[in-house]
Every structure is written in C-alpha cells, then in structure tokens.
Design a protein around this motif. Structure first.
Motif, PDB file in Angstrom:
ATOM      1  N   PHE A   1       2.410   1.077 -12.535  1.00  0.00           N
ATOM      2  CA  PHE A   1       3.325   0.558 -11.275  1.00  0.00           C
ATOM      3  C   PHE A   1       2.989  -0.676 -10.728  1.00  0.00           C
TER       4      PHE A   1
ATOM      5  N   ARG B   1       0.758  -1.064   0.208  1.00  0.00           N
ATOM      6  CA  ARG B   1       0.075   0.003   0.096  1.00  0.00           C
ATOM      7  C   ARG B   1       0.715   1.296  -0.078  1.00  0.00           C
ATOM      8  N   PHE B   2       1.867   1.141   0.855  1.00  0.00           N
ATOM      9  CA  PHE B   2       3.003   2.307   0.962  1.00  0.00           C
ATOM     10  C   PHE B   2       3.610   2.774  -0.343  1.00  0.00           C
ATOM     11  N   THR B   3       4.019   1.641  -0.582  1.00  0.00           N
ATOM     12  CA  THR B   3       4.927   1.731  -1.930  1.00  0.00           C
ATOM     13  C   THR B   3       3.948   2.303  -3.029  1.00  0.00           C
ATOM     14  N   VAL B   4       2.808   2.064  -3.189  1.00  0.00           N
ATOM     15  CA  VAL B   4       1.933   2.405  -4.361  1.00  0.00           C
ATOM     16  C   VAL B   4       1.481   3.934  -3.876  1.00  0.00           C
ATOM     17  N   LEU B   5       1.249   4.181  -2.803  1.00  0.00           N
ATOM     18  CA  LEU B   5       0.736   5.404  -2.276  1.00  0.00           C
ATOM     19  C   LEU B   5       1.813   6.612  -2.591  1.00  0.00           C
ATOM     20  N   LYS B   6       3.089   6.153  -2.196  1.00  0.00           N
ATOM     21  CA  LYS B   6       4.120   7.212  -2.548  1.00  0.00           C
ATOM     22  C   LYS B   6       4.331   7.316  -4.086  1.00  0.00           C
ATOM     23  N   ARG B   7       4.004   6.318  -4.953  1.00  0.00           N
ATOM     24  CA  ARG B   7       3.978   6.506  -6.174  1.00  0.00           C
ATOM     25  C   ARG B   7       3.025   7.610  -6.732  1.00  0.00           C
ATOM     26  N   LEU B   8       1.675   7.403  -6.065  1.00  0.00           N
ATOM     27  CA  LEU B   8       0.441   8.045  -6.531  1.00  0.00           C
ATOM     28  C   LEU B   8       1.062   9.541  -6.230  1.00  0.00           C
ATOM     29  N   LEU B   9       1.458   9.945  -4.909  1.00  0.00           N
ATOM     30  CA  LEU B   9       1.517  11.178  -4.395  1.00  0.00           C
ATOM     31  C   LEU B   9       2.624  11.833  -5.113  1.00  0.00           C
ATOM     32  N   THR B  10       3.590  11.183  -5.702  1.00  0.00           N
ATOM     33  CA  THR B  10       4.639  11.788  -6.636  1.00  0.00           C
ATOM     34  C   THR B  10       4.062  12.215  -8.032  1.00  0.00           C
ATOM     35  N   THR B  11       3.189  11.413  -8.312  1.00  0.00           N
ATOM     36  CA  THR B  11       2.432  11.700  -9.803  1.00  0.00           C
ATOM     37  C   THR B  11       1.605  12.768  -9.759  1.00  0.00           C
ATOM     38  N   MET B  12       1.107  12.684  -8.289  1.00  0.00           N
ATOM     39  CA  MET B  12       0.272  14.018  -8.147  1.00  0.00           C
ATOM     40  C   MET B  12       1.093  15.490  -8.167  1.00  0.00           C
ATOM     41  N   GLY B  13       2.490  15.460  -8.150  1.00  0.00           N
ATOM     42  CA  GLY B  13       3.114  16.614  -8.075  1.00  0.00           C
ATOM     43  C   GLY B  13       3.649  16.819  -6.450  1.00  0.00           C
ATOM     44  N   LEU B  14       3.509  15.887  -5.747  1.00  0.00           N
ATOM     45  CA  LEU B  14       3.931  16.299  -4.095  1.00  0.00           C
ATOM     46  C   LEU B  14       5.474  15.767  -4.203  1.00  0.00           C
TER      47      LEU B  14
ATOM     48  N   THR C   1       3.780  14.844 -14.455  1.00  0.00           N
ATOM     49  CA  THR C   1       3.505  14.420 -13.142  1.00  0.00           C
ATOM     50  C   THR C   1       3.955  15.961 -12.304  1.00  0.00           C
TER      51      THR C   1
ATOM     52  N   LEU D   1       2.853  19.282 -10.535  1.00  0.00           N
ATOM     53  CA  LEU D   1       1.836  19.723  -9.599  1.00  0.00           C
ATOM     54  C   LEU D   1       1.124  20.623 -10.705  1.00  0.00           C
TER      55      LEU D   1
ATOM     56  N   MET E   1      -3.220  -6.128  -4.446  1.00  0.00           N
ATOM     57  CA  MET E   1      -3.401  -5.528  -3.083  1.00  0.00           C
ATOM     58  C   MET E   1      -3.812  -6.118  -1.969  1.00  0.00           C
TER      59      MET E   1
ATOM     60  N   MET F   1      -6.340   5.341  -4.579  1.00  0.00           N
ATOM     61  CA  MET F   1      -5.710   4.199  -3.759  1.00  0.00           C
ATOM     62  C   MET F   1      -6.685   2.950  -3.935  1.00  0.00           C
TER      63      MET F   1
END
Lengths: 155, 282
Positions: free
Chosen positions: B243, A96-109, B153, B155, B262, B211
């Motif tokens: 991914f 979950r965390f691996t995917v979440l981190k990829r998602l957040l970086t995709t969002m520009g975070l 990607t 912001l 998942m 998610m």
C-alpha cells in the motif's frame, strides 16, 4: 416538526448508543467542537472528546487501544492540510491514518469503525455534521466486541 | 548450487578486509545451529574466518549485530540484509562510512525440510541494491517479481492467526526495524500490556508493530522464521508495504537517498478512506 420529534429516542432509555472516542487537535477541531456548542449546533452525545496538541501527536496505538478497550468507534480530526499550527503535523498524520485504516481493514475490521477528517476552528456546523455522520455509520455496525480478553465475533 | 564458490570468495574477501585493517569486525555466519541452521557470528581475527559459512540455511537478519564495537564493520549481506542496512542508514541509525556491505546474490533460503521459505518465494530482490563488494552467482537469474500472494482480509483469518500467538516477541527480536530501546509493549507506564493479555492485547501488539514498520519492512521474513507458534501474521505488513509502495512510491532499503515514506509528506497526498474525501486529496 412533530414528525421529527417522534423519531427522537425518548430520554433516559436503556437503548444502546455508540461510544465513540474522538481525538481532536487543540488548535482547529477542538475549537470547532467548541464553536458547535456555542452555536447550538445539535449533534448526538456519542462522542468522548480527547484533546491532543496536534493530529500529528496521535500515536496510531492510541486508536487501536481505544478500540481494544471497548470504543465502538474512533474519530480523529485535525486542522485542514496546510493549516497546521505546527506547520506540518497533520501532513505526517495524514499518511499515518491512511496506512492505519488500510491496516485495520486488512485485519478484518469494518472500515466504518474509524474515521479521519479535518475540521477547522470556524466549522462548528461541520463538526456537528461529522459527528452525526460518524455516529450513524458506527451505530449501523452495532456494538464493538473487541474487548479485553473477550472474543471478537462482531467487529 | 554454487554456495561453496560464493563462500570461498566471501571468506577470502573477509580475510583480506580484516588483515588490512579496513574493518575490525565481520558479521557473518558460522555453522552450528540446530537443524542445520547457520548462526550469526562476529569474526574479528583473519584466522577465524575459516569458520565462516554460507549456505541455504543462513536465515537470520544480521542487522542486530552491526552496532557496538570499535572501528568499521563488514556485513555478509543477503539482499534483504543489505536492504535493512540501507534502511537503517536512511533512518540515521548507522553511518554509511562505518559499514562495509559484502553483498551476495541470493536465490533464497530453505527451511529445515529443504523447502523454500515463504518470504524467499515471494522475494523480488535477489541482488543487493547497495553494496561495496558484490559476490555474484551466475547461476541465479535476475528476478523481476516474486510470487504473488492472495490476501484474505477476513476477520476469521486474523483471529485464527492471533490465537496462535503467545506474545513471546520473537518476531520483534528478529526484526531489523524493531530497535526501540524500550518497546511500547514492555513499558510500565503507560502499561499497554496487562498481566494476562487477551485477544485484544495481541491485536494491539501486532497492529502496533505493523504500524511501526509501515513503509520500513524489507520483506526478509525474519519475523516469520523466528516464530515458534507458526503465526503467519506477515500478511499484515505485506499489505501495508504494498500500500505504501503504491501510494507513496517508496520501498524500504532500495535507495540510500530516498527519504522514508512515513518520515515525509507531500501536500497532495491522497486521502484514501477519509471522511468526506473523494480519495484523491483536494
């Protein structure tokens, strides 16, 4: 010694310090944080600890919500893989965390806003080290602007 | 185009299934939507099957209509619909024996102007991976890969997309995978969504939904087709889907026996982006 002292920020200054929400699992990382305290391991007072039963209990939405509601950074820590009190909670969490981190970086975070790691109950010194490292990385990014209704100019 | 030929074959098959009592309902399309869009329709009577249509405007994902009702259900399934059925079966939301999949080879759907839909352009699966009956189309060549899309990607892109969103939740309603009885965004306690949501709350919704769909997206594009504000937020789930495929070798809805990514784990899973991790586990 005197040099190190000079680098320490004076107490009670109004200087910005990062606010970091730390989700720690009850069985390993929370105990590790406890040991850091008992062992007098120094670490920055930037983390706000939230104790959860297991890293597998952490809904990714909690992490996003923490960022949305003004946390400058989020750190998550659980038992080392293989040592989960509930046998496999951290294995699911890891995906979950691996995917979440990829998602957040995709969002520009910035990838340095969220950190995942493992700290066992015997790793008090490691916990202090992790908090120092996370604090340094988040501090380098400056304050988060992901506020309710606010603009997100600098994530 | 041989939509007519496929349509006649499907209609004959549906009539037979209903008349034989093999299924009690057929979920398919009939004409009558705005801008030439076909409407989802549940056929229960063999005579009514004359209304059944199959054309380039059969956009909606039909999986929302599968549950409920007595007896077995047949679905007129585009490849993405069939993948969604398979995904729902592997998530224990449907039972394989209750569903009769009439798979159609599909060359993609078009929008109101006749242009191919973005999701269909990117699509790499034009034959249902699992079916009970297959309605082939010899004119459609087998695809090996869809069009590659560059993923910006930044912001700025995210902000630009999210500012268009009005939180109407059409994407959620259209999605096969959003079947929670109460969505986290609708909950009063804890109230994830304030009365007047801001950018951060939209971010919460889109990130939260992505998610929830991680490793489950069947790339049907129903979310995008349903959006009234033209928000192209599908790039988030596209990135996550790729991914998950890369890391855990899993693609939703392709194999009835594969366990969703998942919902499973391996001791040696890579820890990409973890603190102190070298990216290769341990």
């Amino acid at each position: 010694m005197s040099q190190a002292k000079a680098q320490d920020p004076a107490p009670h200054t109004r200087e910005w310090t990062p606010r970091i929400v730390a989700f720690l699992c009850n069985w390993c990382s929370y105990a590790g944080a406890d040991l850091a305290g008992t062992g007098r391991n120094q670490y920055p007072p930037s983390v706000r600890v939230i104790r959860v039963p297991c890293s597998g209990r952490i809904n990714p939405i909690y992490i996003i919500k923490a960022l949305v509601d003004g946390a400058d950074g989020v750190m998550v820590s659980g038992c080392h893989p293989g040592d989960c009190h509930y046998l496999a909670g951290n294995f699911y969490a890891r995906r979950r965390f691996t995917v979440l981190k990829r998602l957040l970086t995709t969002m520009g975070l910035s990838p340095d806003r969220v950190h995942f790691t493992w700290v066992s109950a015997s790793e008090g010194a490691r916990f202090a080290g992790v908090v120092r490292e996370v604090t340094e990385k988040v501090a380098a990014l400056g304050p988060s602007r992901i506020m309710k209704g606010g603009d997100m100019d600098e994530l | 185009m041989s939509f007519e030929k496929q349509r006649d074959e499907v209609a004959a098959l549906c009539k037979k299934l209903l008349a034989d009592g093999a299924v009690s309902r057929v979920v398919g399309f009939r004409e009558g939507g705005v801008e030439g869009m076909s409407l989802p329709y549940i056929f229960t009577d063999p005579a009514g099957v004359d209304m059944l249509t199959w054309n380039s405007r059969c956009l909606p994902n039909l999986n929302g209509y599968l549950t409920g009702g007595e007896g077995n259900t047949a679905i007129v399934a585009k490849p993405c619909d069939a993948r969604a059925v398979v995904a729902l079966i592997s998530e224990k939301q449907l039972r394989r024996e209750d569903i009769h999949i009439i798979g159609l080879v599909c060359d993609g759907m078009v929008d109101a102007n006749g242009d191919p839909l973005p999701a269909c352009v990117e699509c790499s699966v034009n034959c249902p991976p699992v079916y009970d009956d297959l309605i082939d189309d010899p004119d459609v060549a087998e695809k090996t890969g869809g069009e590659q899309v560059s993923n910006d990607t930044s912001l700025e892109r995210f902000e630009a997309e999210i500012d268009k969103c009005i939180l109407c939740f059409s994407c959620r309603q259209a999605c096969y995978g959003c079947y929670c009885q109460t969505c986290f965004m609708d909950r009063g306690s804890p109230g994830w969504q304030p009365t007047v949501p801001g950018r951060g709350d939209k971010m919460l919704y889109h990130a939260g939904r992505t998610m929830h769909l991680a490793g489950r997206c069947v790339e049907c594009g129903a979310c995008e087709n349903a959006c009234a504000s033209g928000v192209d937020i599908r790039y988030l789930i596209r990135e996550v889907t790729n991914f998950v495929g890369e890391l855990y070798d899993y693609r939703a809805g392709m194999d009835l026996d594969a366990r969703p990514a998942m919902l499973s784990y391996a001791a040696g899973d890579r820890e990409v982006g973890f603190l102190g991790g070298d990216g290769d586990g341990h």
